[in-house]
Scaffold this motif. Structure first.
Motif, PDB file in Angstrom:
ATOM      1  N   PHE A  10      -5.509   6.863  -3.421  1.00 57.06           N
ATOM      2  CA  PHE A  10      -5.754   6.043  -2.163  1.00 57.06           C
ATOM      3  C   PHE A  10      -7.253   6.120  -1.666  1.00 57.06           C
ATOM      4  N   LEU A  11      -7.601   7.205  -2.366  1.00 53.31           N
ATOM      5  CA  LEU A  11      -9.394   7.419  -2.232  1.00 53.31           C
ATOM      6  C   LEU A  11     -10.022   6.427  -2.723  1.00 53.31           C
ATOM      7  N   VAL A  12      -9.559   5.670  -3.744  1.00 50.82           N
ATOM      8  CA  VAL A  12      -9.946   4.786  -4.531  1.00 50.82           C
ATOM      9  C   VAL A  12      -9.719   3.461  -3.770  1.00 50.82           C
ATOM     10  N   LYS A  13      -8.498   3.282  -3.203  1.00 53.64           N
ATOM     11  CA  LYS A  13      -8.620   2.124  -2.400  1.00 53.64           C
ATOM     12  C   LYS A  13      -9.167   2.175  -0.923  1.00 53.64           C
ATOM     13  N   TYR A  14      -9.587   3.063  -0.649  1.00 45.76           N
ATOM     14  CA  TYR A  14     -10.453   3.250   0.639  1.00 45.76           C
ATOM     15  C   TYR A  14     -11.896   2.623   0.410  1.00 45.76           C
ATOM     16  N   LEU A  15     -12.266   3.256  -0.961  1.00 42.50           N
ATOM     17  CA  LEU A  15     -13.631   2.948  -1.233  1.00 42.50           C
ATOM     18  C   LEU A  15     -13.774   1.293  -1.834  1.00 42.50           C
ATOM     19  N   ALA A  16     -12.650   0.886  -2.248  1.00 41.76           N
ATOM     20  CA  ALA A  16     -12.862  -0.589  -2.724  1.00 41.76           C
ATOM     21  C   ALA A  16     -12.786  -1.659  -1.386  1.00 41.76           C
ATOM     22  N   ILE A  72      -9.448  -5.044   7.902  1.00 43.89           N
ATOM     23  CA  ILE A  72     -10.055  -4.079   6.863  1.00 43.89           C
ATOM     24  C   ILE A  72     -10.274  -2.694   7.482  1.00 43.89           C
ATOM     25  N   SER A  73     -10.827  -2.637   8.660  1.00 45.01           N
ATOM     26  CA  SER A  73     -11.150  -1.243   9.238  1.00 45.01           C
ATOM     27  C   SER A  73      -9.850  -0.437   9.496  1.00 45.01           C
ATOM     28  N   ASP A  74      -8.564  -0.793   9.707  1.00 39.95           N
ATOM     29  CA  ASP A  74      -7.661  -0.329   9.870  1.00 39.95           C
ATOM     30  C   ASP A  74      -7.220   0.018   8.401  1.00 39.95           C
ATOM     31  N   GLN A  75      -7.239  -0.845   7.606  1.00 43.17           N
ATOM     32  CA  GLN A  75      -6.946  -0.445   5.958  1.00 43.17           C
ATOM     33  C   GLN A  75      -7.628   0.977   5.766  1.00 43.17           C
ATOM     34  N   ARG A  76      -8.928   0.877   5.925  1.00 44.19           N
ATOM     35  CA  ARG A  76      -9.826   1.929   5.459  1.00 44.19           C
ATOM     36  C   ARG A  76      -9.269   3.332   6.136  1.00 44.19           C
ATOM     37  N   GLU A  77      -8.958   3.362   7.628  1.00 49.54           N
ATOM     38  CA  GLU A  77      -8.475   4.637   8.289  1.00 49.54           C
ATOM     39  C   GLU A  77      -7.298   5.005   7.739  1.00 49.54           C
ATOM     40  N   LEU A  78      -6.257   3.785   7.276  1.00 47.60           N
ATOM     41  CA  LEU A  78      -5.116   4.160   6.767  1.00 47.60           C
ATOM     42  C   LEU A  78      -5.097   5.146   5.296  1.00 47.60           C
ATOM     43  N   PHE A  79      -5.842   4.173   4.419  1.00 47.21           N
ATOM     44  CA  PHE A  79      -6.024   4.651   3.151  1.00 47.21           C
ATOM     45  C   PHE A  79      -6.661   6.310   3.155  1.00 47.21           C
ATOM     46  N   LEU A  80      -7.786   6.517   3.859  1.00 49.85           N
ATOM     47  CA  LEU A  80      -8.411   7.906   3.775  1.00 49.85           C
ATOM     48  C   LEU A  80      -7.530   8.713   4.568  1.00 49.85           C
ATOM     49  N   THR A  81      -6.791   8.609   5.559  1.00 48.78           N
ATOM     50  CA  THR A  81      -5.735   9.541   5.994  1.00 48.78           C
ATOM     51  C   THR A  81      -4.747   9.936   5.327  1.00 48.78           C
ATOM     52  N   ILE A  82      -4.108   8.864   4.441  1.00 53.39           N
ATOM     53  CA  ILE A  82      -3.193   9.154   3.414  1.00 53.39           C
ATOM     54  C   ILE A  82      -3.724   9.981   2.319  1.00 53.39           C
ATOM     55  N   MET A 120       4.119   1.666   0.592  1.00 50.57           N
ATOM     56  CA  MET A 120       2.916   1.385   1.381  1.00 50.57           C
ATOM     57  C   MET A 120       2.628  -0.131   1.115  1.00 50.57           C
ATOM     58  N   ASP A 121       2.715  -0.736   0.051  1.00 47.37           N
ATOM     59  CA  ASP A 121       2.426  -1.953  -0.218  1.00 47.37           C
ATOM     60  C   ASP A 121       3.399  -2.948   0.745  1.00 47.37           C
ATOM     61  N   SER A 122       4.471  -2.741   0.617  1.00 49.63           N
ATOM     62  CA  SER A 122       5.578  -3.505   1.774  1.00 49.63           C
ATOM     63  C   SER A 122       4.976  -3.512   3.048  1.00 49.63           C
ATOM     64  N   PHE A 123       4.771  -2.190   3.574  1.00 48.82           N
ATOM     65  CA  PHE A 123       3.995  -1.873   4.895  1.00 48.82           C
ATOM     66  C   PHE A 123       2.784  -2.713   5.078  1.00 48.82           C
ATOM     67  N   LEU A 124       2.073  -2.861   4.331  1.00 47.93           N
ATOM     68  CA  LEU A 124       0.659  -3.467   4.455  1.00 47.93           C
ATOM     69  C   LEU A 124       1.107  -5.103   4.727  1.00 47.93           C
ATOM     70  N   GLN A 125       1.767  -5.428   3.891  1.00 49.56           N
ATOM     71  CA  GLN A 125       2.324  -6.903   4.118  1.00 49.56           C
ATOM     72  C   GLN A 125       3.031  -7.046   5.692  1.00 49.56           C
ATOM     73  N   GLU A 126       3.901  -6.344   6.085  1.00 47.82           N
ATOM     74  CA  GLU A 126       4.347  -6.278   7.401  1.00 47.82           C
ATOM     75  C   GLU A 126       3.344  -6.143   8.466  1.00 47.82           C
ATOM     76  N   TRP A 127       2.253  -5.342   8.278  1.00 50.61           N
ATOM     77  CA  TRP A 127       1.673  -5.089   9.332  1.00 50.61           C
ATOM     78  C   TRP A 127       0.388  -5.853   9.426  1.00 50.61           C
ATOM     79  N   ASN A 128       0.033  -6.442   8.429  1.00 55.80           N
ATOM     80  CA  ASN A 128      -0.889  -7.362   8.071  1.00 55.80           C
ATOM     81  C   ASN A 128      -2.437  -6.960   9.112  1.00 55.80           C
ATOM     82  N   ILE A 129      -2.790  -5.943   8.649  1.00 51.66           N
ATOM     83  CA  ILE A 129      -4.029  -5.109   9.390  1.00 51.66           C
ATOM     84  C   ILE A 129      -5.256  -5.574   8.690  1.00 51.66           C
TER      85      ILE A 129
END
Length: 410
Positions: free
Chosen positions: A200-206, A173-183, A162-171
């Motif tokens: 991942f829930l903690v990542k969402y809250l952060a 905050i709102s997309d990150q929230r959706e992603l972390f909560l879904t995971i 996921m860390d490398s995916f996030l670098q590639e996608w460059n999304i």
């Protein structure tokens, strides 16, 4: 007026259109079926000639969807491989993304019909895309399909990247929230992966740090869920939830203030505080799915950690007995439990009835803990410097003595 250029029957896209349309109209009479098949093939040719790849993809998906239950998985995979490959023909990123949305949207409409195959098709589509936003969109659709189709085991391994995916996608905050909560929700279905779900829930809250009160209110329910999951987990004894604004907003919330108070007890207080809280709020604990006996067990270990954090490094057996509310013959048992779950490193001096602590886990690691660590590192650095200075001084003295001895011999 459209000019149709004859296209070879060997063209994969046209072959798929003919195959799927013939199968879709197989139950109709030849008088009805043949004109329809011809119409679809001509329309496909027109789209190919004019480079209308999005329209061609939509046409092919409509026929493919009708025959999904009529052909083998191998044939379906071939059909959708040809359809997905159309994204490589798009002349702009916007068209590529739009095609990815159309294809992935169609694939996830029937999540319970061959879900593993549908997921494989989405992965193939993902690998064909060059636009990172399109990749992210398809990945989110794959998460939804895996969850609804109950085939999450096929997508869970990807979370490690996921860390490398996030670098590639460059999304954003709102997309990150959706992603972390879904995971987190996907992982929640696997009891053995509860820690990863919590992470991942903690990542969402952060992601809510720095947001206004209105935006942060969106996270209230998930903040409560994070607290309950932490308290319930028998193998989690440390978290940073208290430092998160998304969790802190619950402290003065009319509905959830008691849940926040429970978290504070588990992270900063001892067993007696929990027992007092339970006496007044047993109904709340039950509504959260918390078992009182399990909470006592965890709180005893947390209380023992709190005792071990004392700078003296020694805990009398009597203090452990009174703090944990156990009998004299149970003291060592609880110390062993704490050692087993790696909360403390210690030795038990049975002769003097004390526990000598060499290391303990911090329940929270906030600003105070960082300052303490900084002080310890500074002290360690000073001690090392003194040792080096002493060694250098001794070496100079020895070298001087050896020189004098050489002069005397001469």
């Amino acid at each position: 007026m459209t000019t149709v250029v004859p296209t070879s029957e060997e063209d994969p896209a046209l072959a798929v259109v003919r195959f799927t349309s013939e199968l879709a109209w197989a139950d109709a009479s030849p008088e009805v079926a043949e004109p329809q098949v011809t119409r679809l093939c001509i329309e496909a040719q027109e789209n190919m000639v004019t480079n209308k790849w999005l329209e061609l993809a939509s046409l092919m998906l409509a026929s493919a969807d009708l025959i999904f239950s009529k052909v083998s998985e191998k044939d379906l995979e071939c059909i959708y491989t040809v359809i997905c490959n159309l994204v490589t023909k798009s002349e702009s990123s916007d068209e590529e993304i739009e095609m990815a949305k159309v294809i992935s949207g169609k694939i996830i409409q029937q999540p319970n019909d061959k879900p593993a195959l549908r997921l494989k098709i989405l992965f193939n589509l993902y690998n064909l895309l060059e636009n990172p936003h399109g990749q992210f969109h398809v990945y989110m659709k794959a998460l939804t399909l895996a969850f609804n189709g109950k085939v999450t085991e096929h997508i869970v391994p990807s979370f490690k990247k996921m860390d490398s995916f996030l670098q590639e996608w460059n999304i954003g905050i709102s997309d990150q929230r959706e992603l972390f909560l879904t995971i987190s929700n996907v992982l929640k279905e696997h009891k053995s992966l509860s820690k990863d779900s919590f992470k991942f829930l903690v990542k969402y809250l952060a992601t809510f740090s720095g947001e206004d009160a209105y935006t942060m209110s969106e996270a209230k329910e998930e903040a409560v869920r994070a607290i309950v999951e932490f308290v319930k987990a028998p193998d989690m004894f440390q978290c940073d939830l208290l430092d998160m604004p998304a969790v802190g907003q619950l402290e003065k919330d009319a509905k959830y203030a008691l849940v926040y108070q429970l978290l504070k007890i588990f992270l900063t207080q001892r067993l007696d505080a929990y027992l007092e809280f339970h006496a007044a709020n047993s109904t709340l604990l039950k509504s959260c799915g918390l078992v009182h006996e399990d909470c006592i067990t965890k709180m005893r270990l947390m209380s023992l950690v709190d005792l071990a954090s004392d700078d003296s490094g020694q805990i009398p057996y009597a203090v452990i007995r009174d703090t944990l509310g156990v009998n004299d013959d149970e003291v060592e048992l609880w110390v062993v439990k704490a050692i087993t779950v790696k909360l403390i490193d210690c030795k038990m001096d049975q002769m003097n009835q004390v526990v000598i602590v060499s290391r303990c886990t911090e329940r929270v690691f906030g600003q105070h803990q960082w300052e303490t660590l900084g002080t310890k590192l500074a002290t360690w650095r000073g001690n090392i410097a003194n040792v080096i200075s002493t060694i250098q001084a001794n070496r100079i003295t020895e070298d001087g003595s050896q020189a004098m001895q050489g002069l005397m011999i001469r």
